[in-house]
Design a protein around this motif. Structure first.
Motif, PDB file in Angstrom:
ATOM      1  N   ALA A 189       0.837  -1.209   0.000  1.00  0.00           N
ATOM      2  CA  ALA A 189       0.000   0.000   0.000  1.00  0.00           C
ATOM      3  C   ALA A 189       0.866   1.252   0.000  1.00  0.00           C
ATOM      4  CB  ALA A 189      -0.929  -0.013   1.210  1.00  0.00           C
ATOM      5  N   ILE A 190       1.918   1.270   0.808  1.00  0.00           N
ATOM      6  CA  ILE A 190       2.811   2.432   0.850  1.00  0.00           C
ATOM      7  C   ILE A 190       3.506   2.610  -0.492  1.00  0.00           C
ATOM      8  CG2 ILE A 190       4.919   3.345   1.893  1.00  0.00           C
ATOM      9  CD1 ILE A 190       4.057   2.042   4.516  1.00  0.00           C
ATOM     10  N   ALA A 191       3.967   1.506  -1.078  1.00  0.00           N
ATOM     11  CA  ALA A 191       4.624   1.596  -2.387  1.00  0.00           C
ATOM     12  C   ALA A 191       3.656   2.114  -3.447  1.00  0.00           C
ATOM     13  CB  ALA A 191       5.171   0.224  -2.784  1.00  0.00           C
ATOM     14  N   GLY A 192       2.395   1.676  -3.372  1.00  0.00           N
ATOM     15  CA  GLY A 192       1.405   2.103  -4.353  1.00  0.00           C
ATOM     16  C   GLY A 192       1.120   3.591  -4.299  1.00  0.00           C
ATOM     17  N   VAL A 193       0.898   4.120  -3.092  1.00  0.00           N
ATOM     18  CA  VAL A 193       0.585   5.553  -2.987  1.00  0.00           C
ATOM     19  C   VAL A 193       1.816   6.409  -3.277  1.00  0.00           C
ATOM     20  CG1 VAL A 193      -1.355   5.223  -1.407  1.00  0.00           C
ATOM     21  CG2 VAL A 193       0.947   5.485  -0.471  1.00  0.00           C
ATOM     22  N   TRP A 194       3.006   5.900  -2.947  1.00  0.00           N
ATOM     23  CA  TRP A 194       4.224   6.648  -3.257  1.00  0.00           C
ATOM     24  C   TRP A 194       4.453   6.709  -4.768  1.00  0.00           C
ATOM     25  CZ3 TRP A 194       7.274   9.934  -0.867  1.00  0.00           C
ATOM     26  CH2 TRP A 194       8.510  10.236  -1.434  1.00  0.00           C
ATOM     27  N   GLU A 195       4.188   5.588  -5.437  1.00  0.00           N
ATOM     28  CA  GLU A 195       4.314   5.574  -6.895  1.00  0.00           C
ATOM     29  C   GLU A 195       3.306   6.523  -7.539  1.00  0.00           C
ATOM     30  OE1 GLU A 195       4.262   2.387 -10.636  1.00  0.00           O
ATOM     31  OE2 GLU A 195       3.590   1.774  -8.644  1.00  0.00           O
ATOM     32  N   ALA A 196       2.079   6.544  -7.007  1.00  0.00           N
ATOM     33  CA  ALA A 196       1.064   7.460  -7.539  1.00  0.00           C
ATOM     34  C   ALA A 196       1.494   8.909  -7.361  1.00  0.00           C
ATOM     35  CB  ALA A 196      -0.276   7.215  -6.848  1.00  0.00           C
ATOM     36  N   ARG A 197       2.129   9.202  -6.245  1.00  0.00           N
ATOM     37  CA  ARG A 197       2.617  10.565  -6.025  1.00  0.00           C
ATOM     38  C   ARG A 197       3.700  10.904  -7.038  1.00  0.00           C
ATOM     39  NH1 ARG A 197       6.947  12.802  -3.752  1.00  0.00           N
ATOM     40  NH2 ARG A 197       6.760  14.864  -2.794  1.00  0.00           N
ATOM     41  N   GLY A 198       4.613   9.967  -7.302  1.00  0.00           N
ATOM     42  CA  GLY A 198       5.650  10.206  -8.289  1.00  0.00           C
ATOM     43  C   GLY A 198       5.084  10.424  -9.681  1.00  0.00           C
ATOM     44  N   ILE A 199       4.063   9.654 -10.037  1.00  0.00           N
ATOM     45  CA  ILE A 199       3.420   9.823 -11.339  1.00  0.00           C
ATOM     46  C   ILE A 199       2.748  11.195 -11.424  1.00  0.00           C
ATOM     47  CG2 ILE A 199       1.542   8.981 -12.802  1.00  0.00           C
ATOM     48  CD1 ILE A 199       2.190   6.164 -11.816  1.00  0.00           C
ATOM     49  N   ALA A 200       2.136  11.632 -10.322  1.00  0.00           N
ATOM     50  CA  ALA A 200       1.507  12.960 -10.303  1.00  0.00           C
ATOM     51  C   ALA A 200       2.545  14.052 -10.548  1.00  0.00           C
ATOM     52  CB  ALA A 200       0.795  13.177  -8.972  1.00  0.00           C
ATOM     53  N   GLU A 201       3.716  13.916  -9.947  1.00  0.00           N
ATOM     54  CA  GLU A 201       4.778  14.884 -10.181  1.00  0.00           C
ATOM     55  C   GLU A 201       5.225  14.872 -11.646  1.00  0.00           C
ATOM     56  OE1 GLU A 201       7.741  13.724  -7.328  1.00  0.00           O
ATOM     57  OE2 GLU A 201       7.129  15.305  -5.946  1.00  0.00           O
ATOM     58  N   ASP A 202       5.259  13.679 -12.236  1.00  0.00           N
ATOM     59  CA  ASP A 202       5.648  13.582 -13.652  1.00  0.00           C
ATOM     60  C   ASP A 202       4.639  14.307 -14.556  1.00  0.00           C
ATOM     61  OD1 ASP A 202       7.854  12.113 -12.954  1.00  0.00           O
ATOM     62  OD2 ASP A 202       6.935  10.166 -13.365  1.00  0.00           O
ATOM     63  N   HIS A 203       3.354  14.210 -14.216  1.00  0.00           N
ATOM     64  CA  HIS A 203       2.336  14.902 -15.007  1.00  0.00           C
ATOM     65  C   HIS A 203       2.564  16.414 -14.977  1.00  0.00           C
ATOM     66  CE1 HIS A 203       0.452  11.149 -15.484  1.00  0.00           C
ATOM     67  NE2 HIS A 203      -0.287  11.139 -14.405  1.00  0.00           N
ATOM     68  N   VAL A 204       2.866  16.928 -13.805  1.00  0.00           N
ATOM     69  CA  VAL A 204       3.099  18.366 -13.667  1.00  0.00           C
ATOM     70  C   VAL A 204       4.333  18.788 -14.459  1.00  0.00           C
ATOM     71  CG1 VAL A 204       3.559  20.234 -12.035  1.00  0.00           C
ATOM     72  CG2 VAL A 204       1.988  18.393 -11.401  1.00  0.00           C
TER      73      VAL A 204
END
Length: 254
Positions: free
Chosen positions: A60-75
């Motif tokens: 779960a921690i890895a999943g939400v951390w990866e989602a945060r990284g993807i969000a930064e990539d979008h920006v």
């Protein structure tokens, strides 16, 4: 209320609950109870449930951390695409070039001042932002190149507009929490079961055992808070920021 205060209260509450249950259980236990008389199967089940739950927490921690990284990539992708539009449009006539740059600047200014706050507070992008980006698209697509040099720049500009629009759409999709409600139900239920199994081992009210039990419960509370904090990439805790926009457009928001 500060998120750090929420974290501290959650960890303290988890530890206090374990301490209170331990104290009450010790007061109500019968005199002939033997704490060392714990069946081996219970110890094995407790260990296996703890291991399984630790794996689930890690995923779960890895999943939400990866989602945060993807969000930064979008920006980053969106900001870079807008910067490319702002630079590549210099080959166009001054009136067209200035109009495109003004509309790009207006869009970026809206994103960093208004839309970002809307994303954090309400979990969605603004209609005004969509309108401003569409204006940039119209500026680029409606111009008919007059020279070969302008024609060579036309398609790359269209590609950058498409990249910015795609990144904006992805950013809008990333504003909502990534963890489904059923997953949260499993995480919280697993936490209760895992901490509750401590008492199946018939711990005594010694300082060492009580402290370790309290720290274990506080650790579980901290990990759940960490997952919750990372679950919304643009609105809680260590969030994806608008810094890429400000890097390429330092005058935005002023």
């Amino acid at each position: 209320m500060s998120e750090w205060l929420v974290l501290a209260l959650a960890m303290a509450a988890a530890a206090v609950v374990v301490l209170v249950v331990t104290f009450v259980r010790h007061r109500t236990v019968s005199e002939d109870d033997d704490p060392s008389d714990t069946p081996d199967v219970i110890e094995y089940m407790t260990m296996m449930i703890g291991v399984v739950y630790a794996i689930v927490l890690g995923l779960a921690i890895a999943g939400v951390w990866e989602a945060r990284g993807i969000a930064e990539d979008h920006v980053q992708t969106e900001a870079q695409a807008l910067h490319e539009i702002d630079e590549r449009v210099r080959v166009y006539p001054p009136d067209v070039r200035d109009r495109v740059r003004e509309d790009v600047a207006a869009y970026v200014d809206h994103v960093v001042t208004t839309e970002w706050k809307t994303m954090a507070d309400h979990g969605h992008v603004t209609g005004r932002g969509t309108e401003l980006l569409n204006r940039v698209r119209q500026d680029v697509t409606d111009y008919e190149p007059r020279t070969d040099f302008e024609a060579q720049a036309y398609q790359p500009l269209l590609d950058q507009v498409t990249a910015a629009d795609t990144a904006r759409t992805a950013r809008a999709d990333s504003t909502a929490p990534t963890m489904p409600g059923v997953v949260w139900f499993g995480l919280i239920t697993g936490a209760v079961v895992t901490v509750g199994l401590i008492f199946a081992l018939q711990i005594r009210r010694t300082a060492r055992e009580v402290i370790l039990a309290g720290l274990f419960a506080a650790l579980i509370a901290f990990l759940l808070f960490l997952i919750w904090d990372f679950d919304a990439p643009y609105s809680r805790g260590i969030t994806a920021t608008a810094d890429p926009f400000l890097t390429h457009f330092p005058d935005a928001g002023k």
